[in-house]
Structure formats: C-alpha cells, structure tokens
Write a protein that holds these residues in place. Sequence first.
Motif, PDB file in Angstrom:
ATOM      1  N   ILE A  37      45.238  42.201  40.562  1.00 28.88           N
ATOM      2  CA  ILE A  37      45.375  42.280  42.190  1.00 28.88           C
ATOM      3  C   ILE A  37      44.066  42.314  42.739  1.00 28.88           C
ATOM      4  O   ILE A  37      43.141  43.071  42.393  1.00 28.88           O
ATOM      5  N   VAL A  38      44.381  41.247  43.809  1.00 24.93           N
ATOM      6  CA  VAL A  38      42.836  41.404  44.827  1.00 24.93           C
ATOM      7  C   VAL A  38      43.412  42.010  46.142  1.00 24.93           C
ATOM      8  O   VAL A  38      44.177  41.106  46.564  1.00 24.93           O
ATOM      9  N   PRO A  39      42.982  43.096  46.408  1.00 26.90           N
ATOM     10  CA  PRO A  39      43.531  43.666  47.627  1.00 26.90           C
ATOM     11  C   PRO A  39      43.237  42.889  49.073  1.00 26.90           C
ATOM     12  O   PRO A  39      41.999  42.338  49.265  1.00 26.90           O
ATOM     13  N   TRP A  40      43.948  42.488  49.811  1.00 23.64           N
ATOM     14  CA  TRP A  40      43.942  41.690  51.269  1.00 23.64           C
ATOM     15  C   TRP A  40      42.635  42.669  51.918  1.00 23.64           C
ATOM     16  O   TRP A  40      41.861  41.898  52.650  1.00 23.64           O
ATOM     17  N   GLY A  50      33.801  34.978  45.162  1.00 25.20           N
ATOM     18  CA  GLY A  50      33.435  34.206  43.798  1.00 25.20           C
ATOM     19  C   GLY A  50      32.842  35.058  42.977  1.00 25.20           C
ATOM     20  O   GLY A  50      32.916  34.666  41.797  1.00 25.20           O
ATOM     21  N   PHE A  51      32.212  36.072  43.155  1.00 28.86           N
ATOM     22  CA  PHE A  51      31.465  36.658  42.338  1.00 28.86           C
ATOM     23  C   PHE A  51      31.879  38.296  42.433  1.00 28.86           C
ATOM     24  O   PHE A  51      32.199  38.961  41.519  1.00 28.86           O
ATOM     25  N   GLY A  52      31.630  39.004  43.426  1.00 27.77           N
ATOM     26  CA  GLY A  52      31.829  40.208  43.759  1.00 27.77           C
ATOM     27  C   GLY A  52      33.190  40.756  43.300  1.00 27.77           C
ATOM     28  O   GLY A  52      33.469  41.984  42.494  1.00 27.77           O
ATOM     29  N   LEU A  53      34.158  40.029  43.667  1.00 25.81           N
ATOM     30  CA  LEU A  53      35.671  40.404  43.145  1.00 25.81           C
ATOM     31  C   LEU A  53      36.014  39.548  42.122  1.00 25.81           C
ATOM     32  O   LEU A  53      37.109  39.817  41.392  1.00 25.81           O
ATOM     33  N   GLY A  54      35.164  38.344  41.625  1.00 22.50           N
ATOM     34  CA  GLY A  54      35.544  37.835  40.273  1.00 22.50           C
ATOM     35  C   GLY A  54      36.582  37.007  39.948  1.00 22.50           C
ATOM     36  O   GLY A  54      37.286  37.171  39.138  1.00 22.50           O
ATOM     37  N   ALA A 109      34.602  29.439  41.651  1.00 24.80           N
ATOM     38  CA  ALA A 109      34.859  30.036  40.326  1.00 24.80           C
ATOM     39  C   ALA A 109      35.431  29.332  39.328  1.00 24.80           C
ATOM     40  O   ALA A 109      35.521  29.965  38.030  1.00 24.80           O
ATOM     41  N   GLY A 110      36.008  28.142  39.753  1.00 22.33           N
ATOM     42  CA  GLY A 110      36.922  27.381  38.617  1.00 22.33           C
ATOM     43  C   GLY A 110      38.342  27.925  38.618  1.00 22.33           C
ATOM     44  O   GLY A 110      38.933  27.631  37.547  1.00 22.33           O
ATOM     45  N   ALA A 111      38.728  28.656  39.579  1.00 24.34           N
ATOM     46  CA  ALA A 111      40.128  29.097  39.681  1.00 24.34           C
ATOM     47  C   ALA A 111      40.945  28.316  40.384  1.00 24.34           C
ATOM     48  O   ALA A 111      40.208  27.271  41.037  1.00 24.34           O
TER      49      ALA A 111
END
Length: 369
Positions: A37-40, A50-54, A109-111
């Motif tokens: 989960i990535v919070p809005w 790209g980095f801090g939330l990964g 990030a290659g996602a």
Amino acid sequence: MTAPGTAGFAVVVTPGDRRAVLFAEACRSCGLPEPRIVPWTDVLRGGDLGFGLGFGSGELVRIDSPGEDAEADALLRGPGDPTRVGGGARWYRTFTAALGRIGAAASAAGARIAGDIDDIAVMFDKRPSHARMRAAGVPVPPALPGVRDYASLRDAMADAGERRVFVKPAHGSSASGVVALQTAPGGRIRAITSAATTPDGLRNSLRVRTYLGEPEIASLIDALAPDGLHVERWVPKASIGGRTFDLRVVVIGGEPTHAVVRTSRHPMTNLHLGGTRGDLEAVRRALGADGWDEAMDVCARAAACFPGSPMVGVDLLVLNRMRGFAVCEVNAFGDLLPRLTGLPGGAAEGVDTYTAQVRAVLAESGAHA
C-alpha cells in the motif's frame, strides 16, 4: 496491462479503505503476494516516490481512489470541512499533478502503471470525457456548451429549447453538487440536488432536497460555477417496479463483466443517496436479448474510448420505455461494488470486480490463477 513481477502490486490508495481491503483479498485468492500500500497522503505531500517510498523494479502500480479520507481531501482541495461542495478545480489540478509524479516515479524505478494516467485525467473532467465519447459515436445526452453561471445557463437552455437539464460540476463525483433543473411556463422552476445550503456554504447531504425559488436556485448554480460546469439534457429514464433506474456496468479488458441496477424515486440513483439495487434479471427480461446485447455494446464502446484503461465503470441510462441508451458518466474508479459477482456466462462469472481484474492480469501474462 502486464502481469506483476516478483514484486507484485503496489496500490496507491487510502490505507484501510474498502478498496484496499478488497483488492488485497483478490490478490490472495489468485495466489499473488499481498499488495504493498502506497498512501495517497504520501503521494500528495510530494514524497520522493522513486526512492523514498520505493516503487520496485517489476512492480505493477495500481492507482485507486483517494476515497473519503479527510487528510487526503485537505491535501487535494485545501483545508476545510470534508462535506463541503466545491473546490473541484483545485482538486483536479492537485490530483493530475500527483498522477504525473506517480507515472514519472514508476518509470524511473522500472515499475509499471496498471492503466493510463491520461485516461484517468480525462475521465475526471466531464467535458472532454463527454466530447471524446460523442466524437466516437457513443450515445450521450446532448451537452449545452458555454455555461459559466446561472444567467448563461438559462440563456443556453433557451437557445437549445431545453426545459430539463442536469447541471454537473466538471470534476465532481458521487453526485456532489449535481443539480437536476426543470423549468415550466409561467416562470416556475425546480432544482433537485443533494447540496444543502447552509450559513457556511454548500454542504453534501445524504438527503436529496428540492428548491423552488429562483433566487435560491440562481445562488446555488453561481456557487458551483467557479469550478467549471458540464450541462446535459435531462433525458427521461426507463422505470421498473415503479422506480426509475440506470445501470453501472464495469468493463474489464474491453468486456462488460459486472452490472448493477440502481433504482430511485428521484433523479439521482446513487446508492448513498437512497438509491437501491434493483433486479438485474428483470431489466434483462424487459430489454430482451437484443436490447441487452445493445446495452452491453454501448458500454464496451464507451470503455474503448479510454484504450489505456483496463477497467472502466460506465453509467448507462436506459431511456424511457426501454427505447435506447445513453452514457451519462464514465468512472476511472467505478469498480467498488462489494459482493457483486460477474455476469453469467462471462469471463468474470462468480467473482467480484477486483478478482476479475487480477485474473485478467494473469491471463494476459499466460499465468493461471
């Protein structure tokens, strides 16, 4: 949409939101890892996605609705009562900027994004969304252009010979600020809406109300106008069991997979405004096999106007006496239909909207659920 790699799904959503819960259940049922989960709220604060939330290489990023989270709402529209009507233009600017950050971060990030962020942006602006479908030959209610305030609305209605229109905030959802307006000879006028006039401005209400005084109605429209308006002819809807109805149809991978009948005794059929789920089989019988096939074809054609979107929720009007169809809305996040399973005989028979989408991802990759 391609299948998630070993990293699985990352879902941009409000933690704990029902959408997040249901999508996680769908992933588990299909043998996939628990989605991350990535919070809005983190996205809207401008975090280094790209980095801090990964976002990870090979991760498939699903963008879902910010939901009704008060903190996310304040970041989107600015501080204030979450029940207030308005702020849609600021909401849209903030939201589309966030979509751009998600897309850039995923790419770095290659996602991969499950869907098209430009499609999402268009679906959240009723004006280009309507124009795109109309240009593609999808039946939609005629629009009245150039409405900037109450005075120009009345002029546009007079020019078009319209006495009944729906006035919609350009970036609204869940019927927030929608007004069903009707005029009659002798200067009579009536507005039906869930927007409540309060000393602190317009507020969303769970009760649909009627306004009859022109000064009050003019003030209502003028309060909505700064965020942009989309105005359509109020087309007569068919009824069944003594209640008017429309259909929410979910189209996944180009195929209509789920449908729910929404019935009401007033113009808004939204379930949170007192609408109720109707009998889908009764509607299918009333339309007949050819009519039902035509309805589903219209929904598929509407979804095809957004070719980068693996899922589109289509709000379909069935016209009076079951004679024709019109698409009144398309929804980028229109799949929250708990406990609704897929249409019999279709690719999603027996499963909910989220499981159907996960299965579609796996099928595209040649994997098996």
